[in-house]
Design a protein around this motif. Structure first.
Motif, short mmCIF file in Angstrom:
data_model
loop_
_atom_site.label_atom_id
_atom_site.label_comp_id
_atom_site.label_asym_id
_atom_site.label_seq_id
_atom_site.Cartn_x
_atom_site.Cartn_y
_atom_site.Cartn_z
N PHE A 38 10.00 16.36 7.25
CA PHE A 38 10.60 15.45 6.25
C PHE A 38 9.54 14.51 5.72
O PHE A 38 8.74 13.96 6.47
CB PHE A 38 11.74 14.64 6.88
CG PHE A 38 12.17 13.48 6.02
CD1 PHE A 38 13.02 13.70 4.93
CD2 PHE A 38 11.72 12.20 6.26
CE1 PHE A 38 13.39 12.64 4.11
CE2 PHE A 38 12.09 11.14 5.45
CZ PHE A 38 12.94 11.37 4.37
N VAL A 39 9.54 14.32 4.39
CA VAL A 39 8.71 13.30 3.75
C VAL A 39 9.60 12.54 2.78
O VAL A 39 10.67 13.01 2.39
CB VAL A 39 7.51 13.92 3.01
CG1 VAL A 39 6.55 14.60 3.97
CG2 VAL A 39 7.96 14.90 1.94
N LEU A 40 9.15 11.35 2.37
CA LEU A 40 9.99 10.50 1.54
C LEU A 40 10.36 11.15 0.21
O LEU A 40 11.43 10.90 -0.34
CB LEU A 40 9.28 9.16 1.29
CG LEU A 40 9.17 8.23 2.50
CD1 LEU A 40 8.42 6.97 2.13
CD2 LEU A 40 10.55 7.89 3.05
N HIS A 41 9.48 11.99 -0.31
CA HIS A 41 9.78 12.65 -1.59
C HIS A 41 11.03 13.52 -1.48
O HIS A 41 11.68 13.82 -2.50
CB HIS A 41 8.59 13.49 -2.05
CG HIS A 41 8.72 14.01 -3.45
ND1 HIS A 41 8.57 13.20 -4.56
CD2 HIS A 41 9.04 15.23 -3.93
CE1 HIS A 41 8.75 13.91 -5.66
NE2 HIS A 41 9.04 15.16 -5.31
N ASP A 42 11.40 13.92 -0.26
CA ASP A 42 12.59 14.77 -0.08
C ASP A 42 13.88 14.03 -0.44
O ASP A 42 14.92 14.67 -0.60
CB ASP A 42 12.67 15.27 1.36
CG ASP A 42 11.52 16.21 1.71
OD1 ASP A 42 11.01 16.86 0.78
OD2 ASP A 42 11.14 16.29 2.88
N ALA A 89 0.84 -1.20 0.00
CA ALA A 89 0.00 0.00 0.00
C ALA A 89 0.87 1.26 0.00
O ALA A 89 2.01 1.24 0.47
CB ALA A 89 -0.91 0.00 1.22
N LYS A 90 0.32 2.34 -0.52
CA LYS A 90 1.08 3.59 -0.63
C LYS A 90 1.61 4.10 0.70
O LYS A 90 2.72 4.64 0.77
CB LYS A 90 0.23 4.66 -1.32
CG LYS A 90 -0.02 4.36 -2.79
CD LYS A 90 -0.83 5.47 -3.45
CE LYS A 90 -1.04 5.16 -4.94
NZ LYS A 90 -1.84 6.21 -5.61
N PRO A 91 0.86 4.00 1.81
CA PRO A 91 1.38 4.53 3.09
C PRO A 91 2.41 3.63 3.78
O PRO A 91 2.96 4.02 4.80
CB PRO A 91 0.12 4.65 3.96
CG PRO A 91 -1.05 4.45 3.06
CD PRO A 91 -0.55 3.58 1.95
N THR A 92 2.67 2.44 3.23
CA THR A 92 3.50 1.45 3.94
C THR A 92 4.89 1.99 4.28
O THR A 92 5.36 1.86 5.41
CB THR A 92 3.63 0.16 3.11
OG1 THR A 92 2.33 -0.36 2.86
CG2 THR A 92 4.45 -0.87 3.87
N LEU A 93 5.57 2.59 3.30
CA LEU A 93 6.92 3.08 3.55
C LEU A 93 6.93 4.27 4.51
O LEU A 93 7.83 4.40 5.33
CB LEU A 93 7.61 3.44 2.23
CG LEU A 93 7.83 2.28 1.26
CD1 LEU A 93 8.61 2.76 0.03
CD2 LEU A 93 8.58 1.14 1.93
N ASN A 94 5.90 5.13 4.40
CA ASN A 94 5.80 6.25 5.34
C ASN A 94 5.64 5.74 6.76
O ASN A 94 6.27 6.25 7.70
CB ASN A 94 4.60 7.14 4.98
CG ASN A 94 4.68 7.69 3.58
OD1 ASN A 94 4.51 6.96 2.62
ND2 ASN A 94 4.95 8.97 3.46
N THR A 95 4.80 4.71 6.92
CA THR A 95 4.58 4.13 8.24
C THR A 95 5.86 3.52 8.79
O THR A 95 6.17 3.64 9.98
CB THR A 95 3.48 3.05 8.16
OG1 THR A 95 2.28 3.65 7.66
CG2 THR A 95 3.21 2.44 9.53
N ALA A 96 6.62 2.87 7.91
CA ALA A 96 7.89 2.26 8.33
C ALA A 96 8.85 3.31 8.86
O ALA A 96 9.51 3.12 9.89
CB ALA A 96 8.52 1.50 7.16
#
Length: 409
Positions: A332-336, A314-321
């Motif tokens: 900070f967000v992953l797109h950075d 799912a799209k939020p999986t890496l953010n949650t990790a």
């Protein structure tokens, strides 16, 4: 025979839910807890004097007035009534003596008990953090009536100075809700956060967050030392090394890869600009992908572990990790990761056009007319150089981190 009353408990009180109309719940001995449509709960004392039922006497709000204190007051008023005297004057005096301290800090304690009841863990944690980290250190000792809009704005400006305008706005809203609670209970008359408009705090400015080299190392060391599933660790590392967008990585299919040639061909329909994009994989990226090939699904590089039909995570999986790591990397967000790579590669003096092509950015003018493999050799060199730079940041702090960074991690 009079109806038997079941004494209240704190657990039972907290479970009482509001209804369209207020309703009383008896504790016995004349003590009532009235539940308001707003959700607030108020202690009342019901009594008769000279054989006539009298209007109830207000004792105070729960949980500001505890169950035990409310019972003590009810017993006191019962004794006064037994002497043929109304307890109204005593109750009024008691409310004045028991009045909640009017400092922000003391009132916040009462507000928190009511505010976070039934709320999610995330909401409760964010609210407490805003109070403990920024609000109370700044205005905790001030009287509620002495806090000004300037005080609220100063708190928000300090948070914005840390690079967290979103948290600044959240903190403004926490103060606003606290004062709404205080005004409803006559603890304050003016809400100083009301006049601090959101546009003064969090504006729609372009993001400029770039991870410093040591932050890159800190994050990836934390990733590998965590309990996050191995495929997700590799996904986060690959997101840094390949410089692709998160959606392009998590939806990657094995049919797009030629690991022997070290090329990842992302089809046009998976790209933001709707143009096929080739990623020239570093040796480190190829090694990770070969490991994922052994443990991954048949179709997707990062298959979901849920459901019978194969689908990507799912799209939020890496953010949650990343959030589970508990790192203090505000704003900070992953797109950075993409901006981080671009910034450092440009600072290293590597060819700008090749960097832009590696990021799948469109170049305007005559330089923008290119085939998908243009700058191939330079892009290979750039991505290999970037992988080695990132690896050096990880290695820099290994001596202070427990855990393996190989396949066992």
């Amino acid at each position: 025979m009079p109806k038997q009353v079941t004494p209240l408990t704190d657990t039972r009180i907290k479970a009482l839910k509001p209804k369209p109309a207020r309703y009383p719940v008896s504790d016995g001995g004349g003590l009532l807890l009235e539940v308001m449509p707003s959700g607030s709960k108020i202690w009342r004392f019901r009594y008769s004097l000279h054989g006539k039922r009298q209007p109830t006497v207000t004792i105070g709000d729960y949980p500001a007035i505890s169950l035990q204190l409310a019972r003590d007051r009810a017993r006191k008023y019962t004794e006064i009534v037994a002497q043929g005297v109304s307890p109204v004057a005593d109750a009024r005096q008691d409310r004045g003596a028991e009045r909640i301290s009017d400092t922000v800090s003391d009132f916040a304690t009462i507000w928190l008990a009511a505010e976070i009841e039934g709320k999610s863990e995330s909401y409760s944690r964010t609210t407490r953090r805003a109070l403990d980290k920024d609000v109370l250190p700044a205005i905790g000792n001030k009287r509620l009536a002495d806090v000004t809009p300037g005080d609220v704005l100063a708190i928000c400006d300090k948070i914005k100075g840390r690079g967290s305008p979103k948290m600044a706005l959240t903190t403004r809203n926490v103060i606003k809700r606290l004062y709404e609670f205080a005004i409803a209970r006559q603890g304050a008359t003016i809400n100083p956060a009301q006049s601090v408009a959101a546009r003064f705090i969090a504006t729609q400015e372009s993001r400029t967050r770039v991870l410093a080299p040591d932050e890159i190392g800190t994050m990836l060391r934390a990733v590998y030392a965590s309990n996050v599933r191995r495929p997700l660790k590799l996904a986060l590392h690959l997101l840094v090394l390949t410089m692709v967008r998160k959606s392009e990585l998590i939806e990657a299919r094995w049919e797009q890869f030629d690991l022997d040639a070290a090329i990842w061909r992302i089809p046009a329909d998976a790209m933001k600009m709707r143009k096929e994009h080739w990623v020239y994989l570093s040796t480190q990226a190829v090694e990770m992908l070969r490991e994922l090939r052994e443990i991954g699904g048949a179709t997707y590089v990062f298959p979901s572990s849920r459901g019978r039909i194969e689908a990507p995570i799912a799209k939020p999986t890496l953010n949650t990790a990343v959030k589970s790591l508990g790192l203090e990397m505000e704003h900070f967000v992953l797109h950075d990761f993409r901006r981080t790579a671009s910034t450092h590669l440009h600072e290293m003096g590597l060819p700008s056009d090749a960097i832009e092509k590696a990021l799948a950015h469109q170049i305007k003018g005559i330089k923008g007319v290119y085939n998908r493999a243009e700058y191939a050799e330079e892009r290979k060199r750039i991505l290999q150089h970037w992988a080695e730079f990132v690896g050096a940041q990880i290695d820099e702090g290994r001596k202070v981190v427990l855990g393996q960074f190989g396949k066992a991690a």
